[in-house]
Design a protein around this motif. Structure first.
Motif, short mmCIF file in Angstrom:
data_model
loop_
_atom_site.label_atom_id
_atom_site.label_comp_id
_atom_site.label_asym_id
_atom_site.label_seq_id
_atom_site.Cartn_x
_atom_site.Cartn_y
_atom_site.Cartn_z
N MET A 21 21.18 -4.79 -2.99
CA MET A 21 21.96 -5.29 -4.12
C MET A 21 22.41 -4.13 -5.00
N ALA A 36 30.11 -6.50 -5.23
CA ALA A 36 30.59 -7.12 -3.98
C ALA A 36 30.78 -8.62 -4.18
N TRP A 38 30.25 -11.43 -2.71
CA TRP A 38 29.57 -12.47 -1.95
C TRP A 38 28.26 -12.82 -2.64
N LYS A 39 27.68 -13.88 -2.16
CA LYS A 39 26.40 -14.36 -2.70
C LYS A 39 25.32 -13.31 -2.45
N MET A 40 24.60 -12.96 -3.47
CA MET A 40 23.56 -11.95 -3.33
C MET A 40 22.19 -12.63 -3.27
N ASP A 42 18.17 -12.75 -3.58
CA ASP A 42 17.30 -12.11 -4.56
C ASP A 42 15.97 -11.69 -3.97
N ASP B 42 14.82 -17.66 -8.91
CA ASP B 42 15.57 -16.54 -9.46
C ASP B 42 16.90 -16.96 -10.06
N MET B 100 21.51 -6.77 -12.46
CA MET B 100 20.27 -6.88 -11.70
C MET B 100 19.04 -7.03 -12.56
N ASP B 123 28.70 -18.65 -8.11
CA ASP B 123 27.76 -17.64 -7.58
C ASP B 123 28.19 -17.23 -6.17
N PHE B 124 29.45 -17.45 -5.86
CA PHE B 124 30.05 -17.14 -4.56
C PHE B 124 29.56 -18.10 -3.48
#
Lengths: 654, 654
Positions: A21, A36, A38-40, A42, B42, B100, B123-124
């Motif tokens: 991330m 970026a 896209w969905k990150m 966690d 999260d 983050m 959130d994509f």
């Protein structure tokens, strides 16, 4: 009892998710951040580490942690950092740690009680063997931090131009700039090319109000331009940061151009290999599955670094649960799955396969959830069916995607067998899918696979046909037909991106068209060298003018001039011209089948798992030495066993 | 166009998840941190905010954000903080933001273009209306920070004892301590009781090496003890922090003890109400669903603050995906679901119901996935079937859990109807479950519900029987039987925890046993007052000695002396003795049925949705005024309509 070395530990996969991330948040463009799109996934913020010991002797230990929490020994709690004494006997240790801003991780220092893979990590839902990295084995380290090697670099030239000063470092630098100036403040314009640096409006990076004390963000560049400044008013230097991975290969031949191609490819690849394989150092600096997939090909022929593969595979995939395709691209998900099998082929690392298998399963389940009555994979509304930037008939389900899916089923079946399960289900799925691919996509008249059957257009592009050969889907007759009707058919639109050109060259080389491939390597990569490239570009079009050649995606300096996939000659040379490849997973057996006919001299080294192969060719004699057993030298239909350390010499002349 | 007020926006639910995690990481015990021992959901790190406008006039705006990212207006990118000019016409705005270490959130300041609930957050993977809070409407704020009101407080007494100095603040303080001392450094021992502070070994909090400059962590205490120190060598003060929520209720009667109980309950409740309802201020400071469930009962009778309910409900539940029960406890999941219906009853907030419905659905799906052939909910290996700390026959599926599940099915059915969907499926499930509860758990001979039918022991405890009445599951005949055979049967083990005592009192009051309930209130809470309580305790056992009374969970000072559920008299008095309750959701209609027979004088205010009811009783005359229409005064079988602002006076004498 002998001291074992301790390691920092964390919830497995979370180190990669956390740093992935961070990496995907590194993109910067003209003054703003560009996370970026896209969905990150966690990393876990709350982790419990556990282990039980039978202590033979009394022992003292302490737990260091990044986060807040406690240590519990046989039910009694202690603070982090505290020295804890244990009596001999059964000892149950629990460490609970929360960290909202970083990776919760611990380091335990005792003589028997030490943190390593023997510990379990629990996110209060699932308990798994803890994650570790060879990079983090010292108490003083922090796994939230990446330790780069640093090197101070200076420009090799400086000139007054356009009312300012242009510095050329004569190499790509990825680091922080420092200035010494008599002016109160200056502006710095960065460029991978001099044109970019000199374009104070459109250069990708520009930093204004810079003083001698400015702490400037890490960026990639070769040139710096300081507008409105006199030569004597400014000096600059930079601290270049590189991630330390040893280069284990060597390439030297009588062909100076090839030597230089290999060397510039090496530089390019090294720059794009950090904690993860990224696409490029100026732009995007993101972890893309398609780009990484090609980097995995190069790795065994340059670094043979298993860890960067594993880190990249884990970062790309994230947590087990998956609803969105990797980088939003369906084919990138499929390539990810295939890459796990390739990594196994390179390493025979069953432990990693086992660690990642649940994530493979969830991914293939997602893919299967979007297949139609023929078993063909289609894109959902939110999916990107990419394959390549090109005109392709994308009506309904498309052939290239099914080729990848078929390879994925085979990968699942093989992986399950390796893990002691039965993969029959996927063997059957693969057979069924293959039958339907042949029925719906193979066009006997065209002698090729068509993009789409739903449109009725019977359009043929190279892509699906290349995958069909690359993944051994086409039979011999079909392959010959594809060679004739597609690969060497000028009426079929040429591949225009270096990304897919790589697959095409791999297929051509695989089919034995080594003359053609070498010619293309020398033209394409040699062409960039002639343009003065110090690293290889994201794309090269020989006919573009200087004005156009740095542009991409509608941006005059959008092109990345140091792009990982530019390094593919390292793979092509190592795999096909030096001819080194594993014939059993992890190079338990391996083959060396060099092609001296292209050279007068060679002095090369190619790494293999736990070793290397030296290949030299001098005055008509080919000498091959492997420092490990298991190899065989093959040439002109003959074979020689390669015993550890024994040099096999073979006369060869055209 | 008139300026609307802007608000900070974020991905809906994420503010609560972020701060909920911060809250659940606040626990501290004897020098170490103790993060809550459950899976933490999260918040999203990478969010895209979007909105389209048709601008009538040109407009300037700027975007402030916590994180790194950019603003895109009709395809052109800008940096955060930059002033952006828009021409009139169609304007599409995208803000991408990554963060983050905290909550990605933005604040947009323009005259038409402003951040509020009209924006979408993506959130994509999923795009939803953005989350907001009335607490964050100023650009200068940061939603990652909680703004407490601060108050400097001083001890009211100081005495030399045991070689040190004991300070008494005569109230519970939740804040940071400052010392002025002639000594180089001192140790501070904290105590909710003097005994705790004086116990330098076992006090829950202790801070060593304190100097005048020490920045000391926020902690809850009434007493401070500085060992090894002379009275003249030290002074201290504290900055008490409280979360500002207005108290809208008032209680004053001729019964001084009751007044004091109400007042101390108010103090207790206020201290335990921050961004969320927590259990206690010393320990655990966690958000527990069971504890919160009881706090929801008190809220309309003291604050009538809808937002703290919503924040707590969202924080407890986390993301939609759910595999672990809330706080790991199955009954706490069920109470969470029921609480959404209770919140709707209080507020008629359909928007919130709609926002949270997917999470209700996922939760009930999880519960249903663990039901047996009779539709009974069982615990999985990792689940905690809690109900209460007491001896109960927990063999196989247990009755109390099924009562809650039945209420959940009803809640689902009602919620779906409210959202315009058909809830028939859950009506049927509820009917089927009820039938089986009666068949398997109702014991005609015992005249009560038994804990477990699988064990064959036919054990009766109060718990399931209390739930059966509380949730209107038992019919009239069964209810009478339960009253006789359980509630007023001394052979059935008494409820020992204040947590479940609350449900018991609620049921008794609901059944009209108001004399008994008032008597218990005065004895139990009055008993704590006699022990000098300034806030109400987690548990009170009249017969415990001073040595024992502060201990709990095997810890001599483990008991929390300021515990949210201690505030339940506020609910009991408001609901049953002042008799205020909604008869339609959101108090569209409401009832006031006071019980003057217990008092000589009353001067009270009870909040209702968008208003309040004043109730006074003086010299035999009851006066009731509502500042809103919709109410009805009921007494002794008679009814009076309560018109807005009109005082209804009724003579009442025993």
């Amino acid at each position: 009892m002998a001291e074992k070395s301790a390691k920092w530990i964390w919830y497995p996969g979370d180190f990669e998710i956390y740093h992935g991330m961070l990496q995907n948040f590194q993109r910067e463009e003209r003054g703003y951040g560009w996370p970026a799109y896209w969905k990150m996934d966690d990393w876990r913020k709350n982790v419990k580490f556990t282990r039980e010991y039978e202590l033979e002797e009394a022992e003292e230990f302490s737990v260091h942690g990044a986060g807040q929490g406690y240590v519990e020994v046989n039910g009694k709690k202690y603070a982090l950092g505290e020295t804890i004494s244990c009596a001999p006997g059964h000892t149950k240790i629990v460490v609970c740690l929360g960290n909202m801003t970083g990776l919760p991780c611990i380091y335990i220092e005792g003589s028997v009680i030490r943190s390593d893979e023997g510990w379990m990590a629990d996110d209060f839902e699932e308990k798994l063997p803890a994650g570790t990295s060879k990079l983090y084995t010292e108490k003083e380290q922090d796994p939230n931090h990446v330790y780069y090697e640093k090197q101070v670099v200076y420009p090799v030239s400086k000139k007054q131009i356009k009312g300012g000063v242009l510095f050329d470092f004569a190499r790509m630098v990825n680091g922080t700039v420092k200035v010494k100036t008599k002016k109160e403040q200056v502006t710095i314009c960065y460029g991978e090319s001099d044109r970019e640096a000199l374009d104070i409006q459109w250069c990708y990076y520009k930093q204004e109000n810079v003083t001698e004390d400015s702490a400037i963000r890490k960026r990639a560049f070769r040139y710096l331009f300081v507008p409105d400044c006199k030569e004597e008013e400014i000096e600059c230097s930079a601290v270049h940061e590189h991630f330390p991975i040893e280069v284990k290969a060597k390439f030297s031949s009588d062909d100076e151009q090839l030597n230089q191609i290999w060397s510039v490819a090496k530089e390019t690849y090294q720059l794009c290999s950090g904690l993860f394989f990224i696409d490029g150092i100026k732009r995007d600096r993101w972890i893309w599955s398609g780009d990484a997939y090609q980097s995995y090909f190069v790795n065994p022929y340059l670094f043979f670094d298993e860890d960067i593969n594993k880190r990249t595979i884990l970062a790309l995939r994230g947590n087990r649960e998956i609803r969105q395709h990797i980088n939003t691209i369906v084919d990138y998900s499929l390539l990810w799955l295939i890459s796990v099998a390739d990594h196994y082929q390179m390493t025979s690392d069953t432990a990693f396969l086992s660690e990642v298998f649940d994530k493979m399963q969830a991914l293939i389940d997602l893919c299967e959830s979007q297949t139609d009555e023929n078993g063909f994979l289609y894109g959902r509304e939110q999916d990107w069916i990419f394959i390549d930037w090109c005109d392709m008939d994308k009506t309904g389900v498309i052939a290239a995607e099914q080729m990848l899916l078929l390879k994925c089923y085979e990968t699942m079946a093989e992986s399950m067998e390796l893990l002691g399960r039965t993969g029959n289900k996927y063997v059957e799925k693969a057979a069924e899918l293959k039958k339907n691919i042949m029925k719906f996509f193979w066009d006997e008249e065209k002698g090729a696979f068509i993009d789409s059957f739903e449109s009725g257009k019977r359009n043929v592009t190279r892509h699906a046909n290349i995958f069909a050969i690359l993944f051994d889907i086409a039979d011999e007759k079909q392959t010959q037909s594809i060679v004739e009707h597609v690969l060497f058919n000028e009426d079929i639109t040429e591949i225009s991106t270096p990304y897919f050109k790589f697959y095409e060259m791999d297929v051509l080389a695989k089919l034995g068209y080594l003359d053609e491939v070498l010619e293309r390597v020398k033209q394409y990569w040699g062409g960039m060298l002639k343009k003065g490239a110090v690293t290889f570009w994201e794309e090269y079009q020989p006919n573009q003018s200087e004005d156009e050649q740095y542009g991409m995606y509608g941006d005059p300096f959008g092109k990345s001039l140091c792009h990982a996939w530019g390094a593919s000659p390292i793979y092509l040379l190592g795999r096909y011209y030096l001819g080194v490849r594993p014939t059993k997973p992890g190079y338990e057996t391996f083959e060396v089948s060099p092609q001296p006919r292209f050279f007068k001299e060679l002095c090369c080294t190619v790494p293999i798992k736990n070793g290397k192969v030296d290949i030299s060719y001098q005055e008509g004699v080919l000498s091959v030495t492997a420092d490990r057993d298991g190899g065989v030298l093959k040439m002109d239909g003959r074979e020689w066993r390669l015993n550890q350390g024994e040099c096999v010499k073979v006369k060869y002349s055209l």
